[in-house]
Design an enzyme around this catalytic site. Structure first.
Site, PDB file in Angstrom:
ATOM      1  N   GLU A  83      36.238  52.029 -33.625  1.00 39.50           N
ATOM      2  CA  GLU A  83      34.855  53.028 -33.542  1.00 39.50           C
ATOM      3  C   GLU A  83      34.007  52.342 -34.901  1.00 39.50           C
ATOM      4  O   GLU A  83      33.290  52.877 -35.595  1.00 39.50           O
ATOM      5  CB  GLU A  83      35.161  54.422 -33.976  1.00 39.50           C
ATOM      6  CG  GLU A  83      36.032  54.883 -35.142  1.00 39.50           C
ATOM      7  CD  GLU A  83      36.096  56.354 -35.223  1.00 39.50           C
ATOM      8  OE1 GLU A  83      35.077  56.947 -35.329  1.00 39.50           O
ATOM      9  OE2 GLU A  83      37.229  56.647 -35.011  1.00 39.50           O
ATOM     10  N   CYS A 120      38.991  58.524 -32.874  1.00 41.09           N
ATOM     11  CA  CYS A 120      40.372  58.079 -33.127  1.00 41.09           C
ATOM     12  C   CYS A 120      41.434  57.876 -32.128  1.00 41.09           C
ATOM     13  O   CYS A 120      42.465  57.480 -32.182  1.00 41.09           O
ATOM     14  CB  CYS A 120      40.983  58.931 -34.369  1.00 41.09           C
ATOM     15  SG  CYS A 120      39.787  58.795 -35.914  1.00 41.09           S
ATOM     16  N   HIS A 244      47.906  62.224 -35.443  1.00 40.82           N
ATOM     17  CA  HIS A 244      46.881  61.396 -35.816  1.00 40.82           C
ATOM     18  C   HIS A 244      46.662  61.892 -37.204  1.00 40.82           C
ATOM     19  O   HIS A 244      46.557  63.046 -37.654  1.00 40.82           O
ATOM     20  CB  HIS A 244      45.618  61.846 -35.118  1.00 40.82           C
ATOM     21  CG  HIS A 244      44.253  61.277 -35.827  1.00 40.82           C
ATOM     22  ND1 HIS A 244      44.189  59.911 -36.352  1.00 40.82           N
ATOM     23  CD2 HIS A 244      43.143  62.151 -36.247  1.00 40.82           C
ATOM     24  CE1 HIS A 244      42.824  59.873 -37.084  1.00 40.82           C
ATOM     25  NE2 HIS A 244      42.358  60.984 -36.829  1.00 40.82           N
TER      26      HIS A 244
END
Length: 445
Positions: A83, A120, A244
């Site tokens: 990203e 993500c 994550h």
């Protein structure tokens, strides 16, 4: 059915380090424990002036291919998740392939290349794409190179500034993998959310409180969806649970929520009931507010039990070791958590061959994915070959003045030319601009 998963993995961390309690906290006039205990972070990794998402991705991929004896003909696709992309048309994967062709005989002209974007979670989506490509029999005996690479920088003074990080993780996906096999079963939780976004801007706009709420809500939905196809989960079924990890403090919240969900209507809940009571049930309350108040009280009590703390120390905490030293890597964070868990097992003499992980990926905007992974019998050799500790130790430690200059050098809106803090050695570096404004790279021996 074809067994598919991760054959090999390599990490490349940015060459610079910012000490959060020692350097960042004093400049902010804050207690160092806000970072070490609150966020759960000790340091952040940063790219030097000659590093970016391409160099880090190419360096991780080169290290992997060189160590495994791979050639370009062994790679049928290159998927890059990021990203932090700097071009809305040309994918990072093409730059990476160009870098690798400088050091390998042959080329990647017959490899499919792409770039994945969903905050993500894109690294996990790229992993899924590669596995599905192989399961579909379209790989012609070749593997897939999946790379997650990001410079997770925030605007100066932003609340997320302390969670910054930069690095890349490369994974080689094959049939009959040596590291982990991915489950066919997956669960998703997804909704149109505005918790974190970059509308044509480099630094993110973040609603921090909302982002935590969305992360937890989507994770819960994904776990419920996963159980609808894989059956009920139990906290003792999994050796490790990599999440994550935007920062370890967020994982503490997710782990507690997951443990409560997995222990509901189990013998563990009944055993804990003698100490903290049974979990509240919505039907026992007249309104949602009363139910949620009771639920928060139960969660606070659950967090303090010996049983939960022992489970967390065994199953969750080992996944956070690397993250504490590098900060947030966006698309790579959950994959760093996997490596951290296996590294912990190796260093502590734990044989996790044949055991399962359950992996919780997340991307703002927002989507979570839950899937299981089974550790394969080649995991020890693969993890032993990594040099993560050496990379972390070799980073140049930034002063505050260094940090300000490096941050400005990587700010796309500023034209800053600074001297690098380190000397590149055996790695790809940014080498200026081409005739159409493209970025150029070269390999430094």
């Amino acid at each position: 059915m074809t067994t598919v998963g991760i054959e090999a993995v390599e990490i490349w961390t940015g060459n610079l380090k910012l000490d959060l309690p020692g350097t960042f906290a004093p400049q902010k006039g804050e207690d160092p424990e806000k970072y070490t205990k609150g966020l759960g972070l000790n340091a952040s990794s940063f790219p030097d002036s000659y590093e970016d998402i391409v160099t880090m991705a190419a360096n991780a991929a080169y290290r992997l291919m060189d160590r495994k004896g791979l050639e370009p003909d062994d790679v049928g696709r290159i998927d890059v998740a990021t990203e932090s992309a700097f071009d809305n048309s040309k994918p990072v994967s093409t730059y990476v392939a160009g870098c690798l062709e400088e050091v390998f005989d042959g080329d990647f002209h017959h490899a499919n290349k792409g770039e994945r974007k969903f905050a993500c979670i894109a690294g996990t989506q790229s992993l899924d794409d590669a596995c599905n490509w192989i399961r579909a029999g379209r790989n012609r005996g070749r593997g897939a190179l999946v790379i997650a690479t990001d410079t997770a920088l925030y605007a100066r003074g932003d609340a997320g500034e302390a969670t910054q990080g930069a690095g890349a993780i490369a994974m080689y996906i094959t049939e009959d993998p040596s590291l982990v096999e991915l489950s066919i079963e997956q669960g998703y939780g997804s909704a149109d959310e505005t918790d974190f976004l970059k509308p044509n801007q480099q630094f993110p706009s973040v609603d921090g409180k909302r982002s935590v709420q969305v992360y937890l809500a989507r994770m819960r939905e994904a776990l419920e969806d996963y159980e609808s196809v894989a059956g009920d989960t139990h906290p003792d079924d999994f050796a490790f649970i990599p999440f994550h990890t935007p920062f370890p403090g967020m994982v503490r919240k997710a782990a507690l929520l997951g443990y409560r969900h997995m222990t509901r209507d189990t013998a563990i809940e009944e055993e804990l009931a003698e100490e903290i009571g049974r979990q509240p049930r919505a039907e026992a309350f007249d309104d949602d507010e009363g139910f949620h108040d009771a639920l928060r009280e139960y969660m606070d009590a659950l967090k303090g039990t010996d049983r939960y703390q022992e489970w967390y120390a065994r199953t969750i905490d080992p996944t956070l070791t690397i993250s504490r030293e590098v900060g947030n890597w966006y698309t790579g964070s959950v994959h760093v958590a996997r490596v951290s868990a296996l590294k912990h097992a190796l260093e502590n003499g734990e044989d996790v061959t044949g055991e399962q992980f359950i992996v919780g990926s997340y991307g703002s905007g927002a989507q979570a994915e839950i899937h299981a992974e089974t550790v394969q019998d080649g995991w020890k050799d693969e993890i032993a070959s990594l040099n993560v500790d050496e990379q972390l130790e070799a980073r140049y430690e930034l002063t505050w003045e260094d940090y300000e200059e490096i941050h400005d050098a990587h700010n796309h809106e500023m034209d800053v030319d600074i001297e690098p803090r380190t000397a590149p050695d055996g790695e790809f570096v940014f080498d200026g601009w081409g005739r159409m404004g493209e970025r150029k790279y070269r390999y430094v021996d």
